[in-house]
Design a protein around this motif. Structure first.
Motif, PDB file in Angstrom:
ATOM      1  N   PHE A  90      -0.903   5.386  -7.429  1.00 35.84           N
ATOM      2  CA  PHE A  90      -1.306   6.721  -6.979  1.00 35.84           C
ATOM      3  C   PHE A  90      -2.741   6.689  -6.487  1.00 35.84           C
ATOM      4  O   PHE A  90      -3.610   6.104  -7.136  1.00 35.84           O
ATOM      5  N   ASP A  91      -2.997   7.339  -5.381  1.00 32.56           N
ATOM      6  CA  ASP A  91      -4.368   7.629  -4.980  1.00 32.56           C
ATOM      7  C   ASP A  91      -4.864   8.718  -5.949  1.00 32.56           C
ATOM      8  O   ASP A  91      -4.064   9.452  -6.502  1.00 32.56           O
ATOM      9  N   LYS A  92      -6.175   8.791  -6.191  1.00 36.61           N
ATOM     10  CA  LYS A  92      -6.652   9.791  -7.152  1.00 36.61           C
ATOM     11  C   LYS A  92      -6.840  11.166  -6.503  1.00 36.61           C
ATOM     12  O   LYS A  92      -6.080  12.099  -6.771  1.00 36.61           O
ATOM     13  N   THR A  93      -7.845  11.236  -5.625  1.00 40.11           N
ATOM     14  CA  THR A  93      -8.253  12.534  -5.094  1.00 40.11           C
ATOM     15  C   THR A  93      -7.209  13.110  -4.130  1.00 40.11           C
ATOM     16  O   THR A  93      -6.871  12.467  -3.143  1.00 40.11           O
ATOM     17  N   GLY A  94      -6.706  14.272  -4.431  1.00 39.88           N
ATOM     18  CA  GLY A  94      -5.750  14.914  -3.532  1.00 39.88           C
ATOM     19  C   GLY A  94      -4.312  14.538  -3.829  1.00 39.88           C
ATOM     20  O   GLY A  94      -3.382  15.155  -3.327  1.00 39.88           O
ATOM     21  N   THR A  95      -4.130  13.497  -4.666  1.00 42.17           N
ATOM     22  CA  THR A  95      -2.769  13.075  -5.018  1.00 42.17           C
ATOM     23  C   THR A  95      -2.498  13.409  -6.486  1.00 42.17           C
ATOM     24  O   THR A  95      -1.602  14.178  -6.803  1.00 42.17           O
ATOM     25  N   GLY A 140      -0.018   8.692  -1.577  1.00 40.55           N
ATOM     26  CA  GLY A 140      -1.366   9.051  -1.130  1.00 40.55           C
ATOM     27  C   GLY A 140      -1.374  10.191  -0.134  1.00 40.55           C
ATOM     28  O   GLY A 140      -0.339  10.594   0.391  1.00 40.55           O
ATOM     29  N   ASP A 141      -2.576  10.710   0.114  1.00 34.54           N
ATOM     30  CA  ASP A 141      -2.700  11.904   0.963  1.00 34.54           C
ATOM     31  C   ASP A 141      -3.714  11.772   2.086  1.00 34.54           C
ATOM     32  O   ASP A 141      -3.686  12.532   3.037  1.00 34.54           O
ATOM     33  N   GLY A 142      -4.640  10.829   1.980  1.00 32.19           N
ATOM     34  CA  GLY A 142      -5.788  10.842   2.894  1.00 32.19           C
ATOM     35  C   GLY A 142      -5.658   9.889   4.069  1.00 32.19           C
ATOM     36  O   GLY A 142      -4.769   9.039   4.107  1.00 32.19           O
ATOM     37  N   ILE A 143      -6.585  10.042   5.024  1.00 32.29           N
ATOM     38  CA  ILE A 143      -6.637   9.130   6.171  1.00 32.29           C
ATOM     39  C   ILE A 143      -6.779   7.708   5.646  1.00 32.29           C
ATOM     40  O   ILE A 143      -6.132   6.781   6.120  1.00 32.29           O
ATOM     41  N   ASN A 144      -7.635   7.551   4.621  1.00 32.16           N
ATOM     42  CA  ASN A 144      -7.897   6.197   4.105  1.00 32.16           C
ATOM     43  C   ASN A 144      -6.716   5.634   3.301  1.00 32.16           C
ATOM     44  O   ASN A 144      -6.750   4.496   2.877  1.00 32.16           O
ATOM     45  N   ASP A 145      -5.660   6.420   3.110  1.00 34.60           N
ATOM     46  CA  ASP A 145      -4.475   5.922   2.405  1.00 34.60           C
ATOM     47  C   ASP A 145      -3.419   5.374   3.366  1.00 34.60           C
ATOM     48  O   ASP A 145      -2.478   4.702   2.943  1.00 34.60           O
ATOM     49  N   ALA A 146      -3.560   5.678   4.664  1.00 34.34           N
ATOM     50  CA  ALA A 146      -2.509   5.317   5.624  1.00 34.34           C
ATOM     51  C   ALA A 146      -2.173   3.816   5.625  1.00 34.34           C
ATOM     52  O   ALA A 146      -0.996   3.453   5.535  1.00 34.34           O
TER      53      ALA A 146
HETATM   54 MG    MG Z   1      -7.013  11.090  -1.577  1.00 36.60          MG
END
Ligand code: MG
Ligand code: ADP
Length: 338
Positions: free
Chosen positions: A31-36, A231-237
């Motif tokens: 899991f990504d942390k922030t936003g997930t 994940g949710d962010g651009i950096n998770d793609a």
């Molecule tokens: Mg995030």
């Protein structure tokens, strides 16, 4: 392919049937942390001045002046806090965004740096005066942003984000199914570990730069594990693409949604369990259907060939076999998966 429409009613968007097949054999969910795992809506909870001058309001005003030029959720939180207090924002030149670390700029000919504690240390700026307060906030899973003015720490801003209410249950259920869990974040280690403990996550990868997330997924795969990444962010793609199964949070960025194989429309972590259960159920159903379709035909075709089956009955059996297979598949729609 069977199944791509099956998640719709459950708020799970399955982009291709292959995603279901991948989902049925996952060893670890990262899991990504922030936003997930968290809401991704951080709020400033404390501003600490390390010295008498500048005071806490001035520290916040300095930080917000630069953060106003950043798109980062933490930056928004800082700007919002300054605006709430009606603090004046200053003119900034030479703005630089340091991805995954913070921001820097010049205010009135003086260099100002705002970002992670690690960033400040990278610039050779020790925290001496503020260390105790920083550690206390980090132990409570808060993110601490340092503010340096003229190469000296002048203050700290503690930011808190709420954990999504079903995060803990999602982790518990994965563990109960023998699936390992991991969390990956650019945030500092103490904050990440405190949050991991709150939700019961097994493994923590902290202080990971945006471009390294996919690398961590690849390392787990090299250990022979089949990895799902949420994940949710651009950096998770890149990590969503690298993973065996990419699960995007529907409330996240378009790039993440584009990169995922499955999208959790409302972004609830618990839906991860449902998506994996749906995968297993779909494949179990396919196997059952194969069995029954073969069974009918193997039994009835020889009988028909030997003239032992009335053509009317044979035709009815043919239609019946198709109906039973479709009916068996439709059961998935109504089954509770949690
Ligand atoms: Mg995030
Ligand atoms: P995450 O992986 O949690 O989405 P990022 O990779 O975006 O986090 O950022 C990692 C860390 O870098 C943050 O926790 C924060 O400490 C620091 N950081 C990044 N951008 C900023 C910013 N604009 N202002 C302050 N700190 C920042």
């Amino acid at each position: 392919m069977v199944g791509t429409g099956l998640g719709a009613r459950r708020g799970i968007l399955i982009k291709n049937g292959e995603a279901l097949e991948r989902g049925k054999k996952i060893d670890v969910v990262v899991f990504d942390k922030t936003g997930t795992l968290t809401e991704g809506k951080p709020k400033v909870v404390d501003v600490i001045a390390c010295r008498a001058d500048p005071n806490a309001d001035e520290v916040l005003s300095l930080a917000a002046s630069i953060e106003r030029l950043s798109e980062h959720p933490l930056a928004h939180a800082v700007v919002l806090a300054a605006r709430d207090k009606n603090l004046p924002l200053k003119e900034v030149s030479d703005f630089v965004n340091l991805a995954g670390k913070g921001v820097r700029g010049t205010i009135g000919n003086v260099a100002v740096l705002v970002g992670s504690v690690r960033l400040l240390l990278e610039y050779g700026i020790p925290l001496i005066h503020c260390l105790e307060r920083v550690e206390k906030h980090e132990a409570e899973a808060k993110t601490v942003i340092g503010v340096a003015h003229d190469h000296e720490v002048v203050g700290m801003i503690a930011v808190a984000d709420t954990v999504k209410e079903d995060a803990k249950e999602a982790i518990e259920r994965l563990r109960a199914q023998g699936i390992e869990t991991a969390m990956i974040t650019g945030d500092n280690r103490a904050t990440a570990e405190a949050l991991a403990e709150q939700v019961g996550i097994d493994m923590v990868f902290a202080e990971v730069l945006p471009q390294q997330k996919a690398e961590h997924v690849r390392k787990l795969q090299e250990e022979g594990k089949r990895v799902a990444f949420v994940g949710d962010g651009i950096n998770d793609a890149p990590a969503l693409v690298q993973a065996d199964l990419g699960i995007a949070i529907g409330t996240g960025t378009d790039i993440a949604i584009e990169a995922g194989n499955i999208v959790l429309v409302k972004g609830h972590p618990l839906k991860v369990i449902e998506a994996l259960a749906l995968s297993r159920m779909t494949f179990r159903t396919i196997k059952q259907n194969m069995f029954w379709a073969f069974f009918y035909n193997v039994a009835a075709i020889p009988l028909a060939a030997l003239g032992l089956l009335n053509p009317m009955v044979a035709a009815a059996a043919m239609a019946g076999s198709s109906l039973s297979v479709v009916g068996n598949s439709l059961r998935i729609k109504r089954r509770k998966l949690l």
